[in-house]
Design an enzyme around this catalytic site. Structure first.
Site, PDB file in Angstrom:
ATOM      1  N   LYS A 152       0.810  -1.221   0.000  1.00 23.06           N
ATOM      2  CA  LYS A 152       0.000   0.000   0.000  1.00 23.06           C
ATOM      3  C   LYS A 152       0.844   1.272   0.000  1.00 23.06           C
ATOM      4  O   LYS A 152       0.429   2.296  -0.524  1.00 23.06           O
ATOM      5  CB  LYS A 152      -0.958   0.021   1.195  1.00 23.06           C
ATOM      6  CG  LYS A 152      -2.182  -0.870   0.985  1.00 23.06           C
ATOM      7  CD  LYS A 152      -3.281  -0.544   1.987  1.00 23.06           C
ATOM      8  CE  LYS A 152      -4.549  -1.325   1.697  1.00 23.06           C
ATOM      9  NZ  LYS A 152      -4.413  -2.770   1.994  1.00 23.06           N
ATOM     10  N   GLU A 203     -10.411   7.457   4.061  1.00 22.19           N
ATOM     11  CA  GLU A 203     -11.127   6.611   5.000  1.00 22.19           C
ATOM     12  C   GLU A 203     -10.297   5.349   5.177  1.00 22.19           C
ATOM     13  O   GLU A 203      -9.439   5.032   4.360  1.00 22.19           O
ATOM     14  CB  GLU A 203     -12.511   6.263   4.456  1.00 22.19           C
ATOM     15  CG  GLU A 203     -12.547   5.075   3.504  1.00 22.19           C
ATOM     16  CD  GLU A 203     -11.854   5.326   2.165  1.00 22.19           C
ATOM     17  OE1 GLU A 203     -11.665   6.508   1.807  1.00 22.19           O
ATOM     18  OE2 GLU A 203     -11.492   4.336   1.504  1.00 22.19           O
ATOM     19  N   SER A 217       1.633  -9.709  -0.980  1.00 22.06           N
ATOM     20  CA  SER A 217       1.341  -8.280  -0.837  1.00 22.06           C
ATOM     21  C   SER A 217       1.718  -7.688   0.518  1.00 22.06           C
ATOM     22  O   SER A 217       2.011  -6.506   0.613  1.00 22.06           O
ATOM     23  CB  SER A 217      -0.142  -8.016  -1.121  1.00 22.06           C
ATOM     24  OG  SER A 217      -0.963  -8.841  -0.320  1.00 22.06           O
TER      25      SER A 217
HETATM   26  C1  LIG Z   1      -5.163  -3.828   1.505  1.00 24.75           C
HETATM   27  C2  LIG Z   1      -4.432  -5.057   1.238  1.00 24.75           C
HETATM   28  C3  LIG Z   1      -4.766  -5.905   0.149  1.00 24.75           C
HETATM   29  C4  LIG Z   1      -5.948  -5.669  -0.743  1.00 24.75           C
HETATM   30  O1  LIG Z   1      -5.924  -4.509  -1.492  1.00 24.75           O
HETATM   31  P1  LIG Z   1      -5.672  -4.505  -3.071  1.00 24.75           P
HETATM   32  O2  LIG Z   1      -6.022  -3.128  -3.469  1.00 24.75           O
HETATM   33  O3  LIG Z   1      -6.568  -5.536  -3.687  1.00 24.75           O
HETATM   34  O4  LIG Z   1      -4.254  -4.841  -3.292  1.00 24.75           O
HETATM   35  C5  LIG Z   1      -3.977  -7.018  -0.075  1.00 24.75           C
HETATM   36  N1  LIG Z   1      -2.935  -7.329   0.723  1.00 24.75           N
HETATM   37  C6  LIG Z   1      -2.596  -6.564   1.788  1.00 24.75           C
HETATM   38  C7  LIG Z   1      -1.431  -6.957   2.605  1.00 24.75           C
HETATM   39  C8  LIG Z   1      -3.326  -5.397   2.076  1.00 24.75           C
HETATM   40  O5  LIG Z   1      -2.988  -4.648   3.131  1.00 24.75           O
END
Ligand SMILES: *Cc1c(COP(=O)(O)O)cnc(C)c1O
Length: 406
Positions: free
Chosen positions: A96, A118, A383
């Protein structure tokens, strides 16, 4: 199909990916979005902006994040090799920050004094508060009172980082009310403020801008994987909530002969309200200012959604994903809560990497697919890291005693 001109063609000047996307806005916000679009299109191509973002990524975020070969896990599953793009090692522990630093830098270049957003579980709020601290911008985060009570550690992080966390106390006191409050603020204050959307959702230009800021993930991964193996992976996969980590990871591979799969949360099952798999069970509709595929209740309103991974429980999906499926370039599949928790324990135990529950959905899908493929390679976008999820997982699943070991 030749996708070499894809990025130039999409989105269109008014923010459409085919019929998906656009900007469905209250009249007062049209000039504000127009200002951001114009500023983005000029500023982001200036060498000053590009160089500054490059420096930030390297020196502050710690990019490039590595690609890692999961030899232990792969061996357990057969002969197919699983690799991870380690966005969990990006500063603040998830992808993010890639778009929050981009949005913060844009605010700075536009002369704005303040960024707002938000947040539901608090992940986007923490990333944006981090960017605000770095750039010396005021930061206000709207969060439902119910979520504030549930997410104490993230609330504490935002406050330590200097953000003003506003507790939203009307209605159900969760994400929807927080979105409304943030929009209200933005309507009043757009002259000195940017509303920083947390994924590839919302009105144009956000799906495009956030995608461009996340593009670095796939761009690095593609080069790193090639350097490591001499080839490209057979399959790449990532979890899809709003769709930002996945879109940035996928697009650099769009013109390669690589199969691309997005993984949505199946939660507790396929009944409406038990999952957040918008692409698999939703239909076309407009919400939060854009046209895409969404989960609706009988009245056509956004349906309640659920996933063990709070970052994935969104009733719609970025418009570009809807488009990529329509043109047949990306496939979408699902992983359940239990499959995600199983992957959470297995990646922790066999590789020493504790994944976020969101990312665990993609790992779960890759593990299933690896068994089936029996050869070749799968590159997963990890992610984020799972420290934030440890307490919850241990409370509900102990240390994984009830999960079968391969
Ligand atoms: C917020 C988040 C996501 C989901 O958000 P996307 O916009 O679909 O990438 C995925 N993995 C983590 C670790 C997150 O914090």
């Amino acid at each position: 199909m030749d996708y070499s001109t894809y990025l130039k063609k999409y989105p269109s000047a008014d923010g459409f990916f085919g019929k998906f996307g656009g900007a469905y806005l209250p009249q007062q916000l049209v000039p504000a979005m127009e200002e951001i679009t114009q500023a983005y299109l000029t500023i982001c191509h200036s060498s000053q902006f590009i160089n500054e973002l490059r420096r930030i990524r390297k020196e502050f975020q710690g990019r490039p994040t590595p690609v890692y070969h999961c030899e232990n896990l792969s061996r357990k599953l057969g002969n197919c090799q699983i690799y991870l793009k380690r966005e969990d090692l990006n500063h603040s522990g998830a992808h993010k920050l890639n778009h929050c630093m981009g949005e913060g830098l844009l605010a700075k270049f536009m002369g704005k004094k303040r960024i707002i957003a938000e947040t539901g579980a608090g992940q986007h709020g923490v990333a944006l508060a981090t960017a605000a601290a770095f750039f010396g911008l005021d930061c206000t985060i709207y969060m439902g009172a119910v979520d504030i009570a549930k997410q104490a550690p993230n609330v504490a992080r935002m406050k330590v980082l200097g953000a003003n966390v506003v507790s939203v106390k009307n209605g159900a006191k969760t994400l929807k009310e927080a979105v409304d409050a943030a929009f209200e603020d933005y309507l009043q204050n757009y002259k000195e403020t940017i509303y920083c959307i947390g994924s590839v959702v919302g009105p144009h230009p956000f799906p495009m801008m956030v995608r461009d800021f996340q593009y670095i993930v796939g761009e690095e991964a593609r080069e790193q994987f090639k350097d490591m193996t001499g080839f490209l992976p057979d399959v790449i996969t990532a979890c899809v909530g709003g769709g930002s980590n996945s879109i940035g990871f996928f697009l650099p591979f769009i013109n390669d002969s690589v199969e691309i799969v997005g993984v949505e949360p199946l939660g507790r099952g396929d009944k409406l309200g038990d999952h957040a798999a918008s692409m698999s069970y939703g239909s076309e509709g407009v919400m939060h200012g854009f046209n895409s595929i969404m989960l609706k209740n009988v009245d056509g309103e956004p349906a309640p959604v659920y996933s063990i991974a709070s970052g994935l429980d969104y009733p719609s999906v970025g418009p570009e994903h809807a488009f990529l499926r329509e043109i047949g370039r990306v496939k979408y599949d699902v992983a359940s809560d239990l499959e995600a928790v199983d992957a959470f324990f297995k990646l922790s135990r066999y590789e020493g990497i504790i994944p976020a529950l969101e990312s665990s959905h993609a790992v779960a899908y890759a593990m299933k697919l690896a068994k089936k493929m029996g050869k070749g390679s799968i590159l997963v976008n990890l992610s984020g890291r799972g420290d934030k999820d440890l307490d919850y997982v241990i409370e509900h699943y102990g240390y994984g005693e009830n999960f079968k070991d391969f």
